[in-house]
Design a protein around this motif. Structure first.
Motif, PDB file in Angstrom:
ATOM      1  N   ILE A 144      53.068 -45.475  -1.673  1.00 24.38           N
ATOM      2  CA  ILE A 144      51.962 -44.758  -1.029  1.00 24.38           C
ATOM      3  C   ILE A 144      52.487 -43.783   0.016  1.00 24.38           C
ATOM      4  N   ALA A 145      53.486 -44.221   0.807  1.00 25.15           N
ATOM      5  CA  ALA A 145      54.067 -43.328   1.818  1.00 25.15           C
ATOM      6  C   ALA A 145      54.723 -42.122   1.161  1.00 25.15           C
ATOM      7  N   ALA A 146      55.377 -42.343   0.015  1.00 22.64           N
ATOM      8  CA  ALA A 146      56.019 -41.224  -0.686  1.00 22.64           C
ATOM      9  C   ALA A 146      54.968 -40.246  -1.205  1.00 22.64           C
ATOM     10  N   ILE A 147      53.857 -40.786  -1.720  1.00 20.66           N
ATOM     11  CA  ILE A 147      52.777 -39.912  -2.200  1.00 20.66           C
ATOM     12  C   ILE A 147      52.215 -39.094  -1.046  1.00 20.66           C
ATOM     13  N   ASP A 148      52.007 -39.754   0.112  1.00 22.58           N
ATOM     14  CA  ASP A 148      51.464 -39.041   1.283  1.00 22.58           C
ATOM     15  C   ASP A 148      52.415 -37.944   1.750  1.00 22.58           C
ATOM     16  N   ALA A 149      53.730 -38.229   1.754  1.00 21.41           N
ATOM     17  CA  ALA A 149      54.702 -37.220   2.176  1.00 21.41           C
ATOM     18  C   ALA A 149      54.727 -36.045   1.196  1.00 21.41           C
ATOM     19  N   GLU A 150      54.665 -36.358  -0.105  1.00 21.24           N
ATOM     20  CA  GLU A 150      54.638 -35.290  -1.108  1.00 21.24           C
ATOM     21  C   GLU A 150      53.375 -34.436  -0.961  1.00 21.24           C
ATOM     22  N   GLN A 151      52.244 -35.114  -0.707  1.00 23.27           N
ATOM     23  CA  GLN A 151      50.982 -34.380  -0.528  1.00 23.27           C
ATOM     24  C   GLN A 151      51.060 -33.461   0.694  1.00 23.27           C
ATOM     25  N   LYS A 152      51.620 -33.979   1.783  1.00 21.51           N
ATOM     26  CA  LYS A 152      51.729 -33.178   3.010  1.00 21.51           C
ATOM     27  C   LYS A 152      52.575 -31.934   2.767  1.00 21.51           C
ATOM     28  N   ALA A 153      53.713 -32.100   2.047  1.00 18.31           N
ATOM     29  CA  ALA A 153      54.588 -30.948   1.800  1.00 18.31           C
ATOM     30  C   ALA A 153      53.908 -29.931   0.888  1.00 18.31           C
ATOM     31  N   THR A 154      53.228 -30.433  -0.149  1.00 15.03           N
ATOM     32  CA  THR A 154      52.556 -29.518  -1.090  1.00 15.03           C
ATOM     33  C   THR A 154      51.446 -28.748  -0.400  1.00 15.03           C
ATOM     34  N   LEU A 155      50.624 -29.460   0.371  1.00 20.01           N
ATOM     35  CA  LEU A 155      49.517 -28.807   1.055  1.00 20.01           C
ATOM     36  C   LEU A 155      50.008 -27.865   2.150  1.00 20.01           C
ATOM     37  N   ALA A 156      51.145 -28.196   2.780  1.00 19.99           N
ATOM     38  CA  ALA A 156      51.685 -27.309   3.823  1.00 19.99           C
ATOM     39  C   ALA A 156      52.037 -25.954   3.229  1.00 19.99           C
ATOM     40  N   HIS A 157      52.608 -25.949   2.014  1.00 16.28           N
ATOM     41  CA  HIS A 157      52.950 -24.683   1.351  1.00 16.28           C
ATOM     42  C   HIS A 157      51.685 -23.893   1.010  1.00 16.28           C
ATOM     43  N   ILE A 158      50.687 -24.589   0.480  1.00 16.51           N
ATOM     44  CA  ILE A 158      49.434 -23.906   0.129  1.00 16.51           C
ATOM     45  C   ILE A 158      48.736 -23.388   1.380  1.00 16.51           C
ATOM     46  N   ASP A 159      48.699 -24.200   2.439  1.00 19.18           N
ATOM     47  CA  ASP A 159      48.038 -23.784   3.686  1.00 19.18           C
ATOM     48  C   ASP A 159      48.732 -22.589   4.312  1.00 19.18           C
ATOM     49  N   ALA A 160      50.063 -22.541   4.202  1.00 17.80           N
ATOM     50  CA  ALA A 160      50.790 -21.383   4.737  1.00 17.80           C
ATOM     51  C   ALA A 160      50.379 -20.111   4.000  1.00 17.80           C
ATOM     52  N   ASN A 161      50.241 -20.218   2.674  1.00 11.27           N
ATOM     53  CA  ASN A 161      49.800 -19.059   1.896  1.00 11.27           C
ATOM     54  C   ASN A 161      48.368 -18.669   2.246  1.00 11.27           C
ATOM     55  N   LEU A 162      47.515 -19.681   2.486  1.00 16.77           N
ATOM     56  CA  LEU A 162      46.132 -19.385   2.874  1.00 16.77           C
ATOM     57  C   LEU A 162      46.076 -18.659   4.212  1.00 16.77           C
ATOM     58  N   ARG A 163      46.904 -19.081   5.158  1.00 16.14           N
ATOM     59  CA  ARG A 163      46.939 -18.407   6.450  1.00 16.14           C
ATOM     60  C   ARG A 163      47.440 -16.965   6.299  1.00 16.14           C
ATOM     61  N   LEU A 175      44.734 -32.043  -4.028  1.00 14.81           N
ATOM     62  CA  LEU A 175      44.143 -33.171  -3.282  1.00 14.81           C
ATOM     63  C   LEU A 175      43.592 -34.221  -4.230  1.00 14.81           C
ATOM     64  N   GLU A 176      42.913 -33.779  -5.282  1.00 16.12           N
ATOM     65  CA  GLU A 176      42.346 -34.732  -6.242  1.00 16.12           C
ATOM     66  C   GLU A 176      43.451 -35.502  -6.966  1.00 16.12           C
ATOM     67  N   GLN A 177      44.535 -34.800  -7.372  1.00 15.14           N
ATOM     68  CA  GLN A 177      45.641 -35.464  -8.059  1.00 15.14           C
ATOM     69  C   GLN A 177      46.324 -36.491  -7.171  1.00 15.14           C
ATOM     70  N   PHE A 178      46.621 -36.096  -5.938  1.00 15.07           N
ATOM     71  CA  PHE A 178      47.255 -37.047  -5.021  1.00 15.07           C
ATOM     72  C   PHE A 178      46.340 -38.230  -4.716  1.00 15.07           C
ATOM     73  N   ALA A 179      45.064 -37.982  -4.581  1.00 14.16           N
ATOM     74  CA  ALA A 179      44.122 -39.065  -4.319  1.00 14.16           C
ATOM     75  C   ALA A 179      44.091 -40.041  -5.481  1.00 14.16           C
ATOM     76  N   ALA A 180      44.135 -39.514  -6.725  1.00 11.68           N
ATOM     77  CA  ALA A 180      44.136 -40.391  -7.901  1.00 11.68           C
ATOM     78  C   ALA A 180      45.406 -41.236  -7.947  1.00 11.68           C
ATOM     79  N   ARG A 181      46.575 -40.629  -7.683  1.00 16.63           N
ATOM     80  CA  ARG A 181      47.832 -41.387  -7.675  1.00 16.63           C
ATOM     81  C   ARG A 181      47.824 -42.454  -6.589  1.00 16.63           C
ATOM     82  N   ARG A 182      47.336 -42.097  -5.416  1.00 20.18           N
ATOM     83  CA  ARG A 182      47.301 -43.056  -4.296  1.00 20.18           C
ATOM     84  C   ARG A 182      46.371 -44.227  -4.612  1.00 20.18           C
TER      85      ARG A 182
END
Length: 551
Positions: free
Chosen positions: A240-259, A120-127
């Motif tokens: 910015i849209a590409a960064i948001d899409a990349e962030q969503k995909a990355t976080l979706a993988h992490i969230d799936a593992n958390l669940r 989240l911090e990395q994507f926020a910095a890029r955005r």
């Protein structure tokens, strides 16, 4: 409250038991009321004993579990209980595996949480970096669009003004040509004015032409700048849209593992709880087997004594319960039925008798419904109007008797009003066509009564106003005051005392009265001073006049 009731029943039973023993000399079996009270006390005692036994049973289970756990932790020789020993060993091994699994899942969850925060911090910095590049471009784009819009507006205004000037010049040319042919003085003035206006408009036309040409040359440059800036802004927006899409995909993988980790942790916790419950049950079974065994290890003396103490207490409770039940079974047949019949039936009978006596006295005291007044003034007639059988409405008789309000079966029932041509009036709460409850009645002779009515007759505290304005306040019995009351005269005078019925629906004072003169002077006078026809009272009536304030 239950304890208080128990003590009362027990105390009453014991006192009655002592009395019966003294009077009869037998084993305490006496009157069924005493036996009933004793039985109530025994029932409360048994209820308390059963609660105690349930508590003792729970304490025994805890003590047996502690005994088995002590034997396992002290590594007592459990060769005689190999089944319990092996099962506990397997449960401990399983508990260890589940503990390791829980620890591993906790570490994995912590790592995933850290990874999620880092991403989240990395994507926020890029955005943010792209947004910082996009912000000045967007500002310049807004300025370029503003300049282009101003240029377009200036062109439209110039074109509109040039068209208006061309039309006006054509009209002025016609006017000049027409005015030049005339010789009148006013024609020469008009010609001069038209020529002056034409010269001014021609000058303005000459100025607007170059300005319009310059704006037309400027407009393409503004459009090109706007297009360049819009393309650059869209490029940054796409980043910015590409960064948001990349962030969503990355976080979706992490969230799936958390669940997944959370689900596995929940499952491990449930299994650990089941193992712990099975372990406690096995400890309890082992403790019970050890307690029943003949030889016991000295290290288990303390928990064994705890179980034995509970068993002794429980044996005492069981003995007390059996003794109480034996006394209950020894009661004579029908004892409790007679006891409850007296305890409940007698108060109900007394209450029923009281209610019946009250209703009888009320029927005796309540006057019969009074007859309605005679028809109104002779010779006067009204148009007949039938009233409703049920519901609200108005009824008018041929003698002008008017009835209005709520009707039930053709008679007033509820709020209503009835008036006669003679001036008589009834208004208030009706029941079956008669006034019952609070209301007002005006009699044919002009007397007005405000009171509570029974069968159309005023009964109880109320106010009676005479035709001459004299007001009586007191207890009414029909259109007169009977007993203690106050009379207020129109001139301000007040008389307080007892009144009794006089011939012709009248009333007279009796005994000593308190009189307050219009000037405020108070004095005690005999009733004969108020009314010479008043008779001396035969007994002292009502409360002393000195204690009454007529105001």
């Amino acid at each position: 409250m239950a304890r208080t009731t128990h003590d009362r029943f027990s105390r009453a039973g014991r006192e009655q038991e002592v009395t019966d023993k003294q009077n009869t000399g037998d084993s305490g079996r006496g009157h069924f009321l005493a036996e009933g009270f004793r039985e109530m006390g025994r029932k409360l005692d048994r209820s308390k004993t059963r609660r105690t036994m349930r508590q003792q049973e729970a304490e025994r289970a805890v003590a047996l579990t502690a005994l088995g756990q002590r034997a396992w932790e002290e590594k007592v020789d459990l060769a005689a209980f190999a089944g319990h020993r092996d099962r506990l060993a397997g449960l401990d091994a399983r508990a260890g595996e589940l503990s390791e699994t829980t620890d591993r899942l906790a570490k994995e969850k912590a790592a995933l949480d850290l990874e999620r925060r880092t991403q989240l911090e990395q994507f926020a910095a890029r955005r943010k970096a792209v947004e910082e590049k996009k912000a000045p471009v967007d500002s310049a784009l807004r300025e370029a669009r503003s300049r282009k819009s101003a240029c377009e507006q200036s062109m439209r205004q110039a074109e509109s003004r040039l068209a208006a000037i061309a039309g006006r010049l054509a009209a002025l040319d016609r006017d000049i040509a027409a005015s030049g042919a005339g010789a009148a003085p006013d024609a020469q003035q008009k010609l001069a004015a038209a020529q002056a206006e034409r010269a001014r408009l021609a000058a303005e036309q000459g100025e607007l032409g170059p300005k319009l040409a310059a704006s037309r040359e400027e407009l393409p440059r503004h459009g090109a700048e706007e297009g360049r800036l819009a393309a650059e802004s869209q490029k940054h927006a796409a980043e910015i849209a590409a960064i948001d899409a990349e962030q969503k995909a990355t976080l979706a993988h992490i969230d799936a593992n958390l669940r997944r980790v959370q689900s596995e942790t929940q499952g491990a916790s449930q299994q650990a709880g089941a193992v712990q419950a099975d372990r406690a049950g096995t400890f309890r079974e082992l403790g019970s087997a050890l307690y029943d065994a003949a030889g016991r290890d000295p290290r288990l003396a303390e928990p064994v004594e705890r179980v034995a103490s509970i068993d002794r207490s429980r044996a005492q409770s069981e003995s007390a319960l059996d003794a109480s039940l034996a006394e209950t079974r020894s009661l004579a047949g029908g004892t409790m039925a007679k006891f409850w019949g007296v305890l409940v039936g007698v108060p109900l009978v007394l209450a029923a008798l009281g209610i019946g006596a009250w209703q009888y006295l009320q029927r005796r005291a309540a006057p019969a419904p009074v007859a309605m007044p005679a028809p109104g003034t002779p010779g006067k007639a009204c148009t007949y109007q039938a009233g409703p059988t049920h519901g609200e409405g108005v009824a008018v008789a041929t003698d002008c008797t008017r009835t209005e309000g709520t009707f039930v079966e053709g008679r007033l029932h509820g709020k209503g009003k009835k008036s006669w041509a003679s001036g008589e009036l009834m208004e208030g709460e009706f029941f079956g066509g008669y006034l019952y409850g609070p209301g007002v009645r005006v009699y044919r002779d002009g007397r007005r009564v405000e009171s509570s009515f029974t069968g159309g007759r005023p009964m109880g505290p109320g106010k009676l106003t005479m035709p001459d304005g004299t007001v009586y306040e007191g207890k009414l019995a029909g259109p007169i005051i009977l007993g203690w009351g106050i009379r207020r005269s129109p001139d301000g005078g007040v008389v307080a005392g007892d009144w009794r019925e006089a011939p012709g629906d009248g009333m007279r004072p009796i005994g000593e009265m308190l009189r307050v003169l219009p000037g405020g002077k108070r004095e005690k006078v005999d009733a004969s001073v108020i009314d010479p026809a008043a008779a001396k009272p035969s007994a002292s009536p009502g409360p002393p006049v000195a204690e009454v304030n007529p105001y």
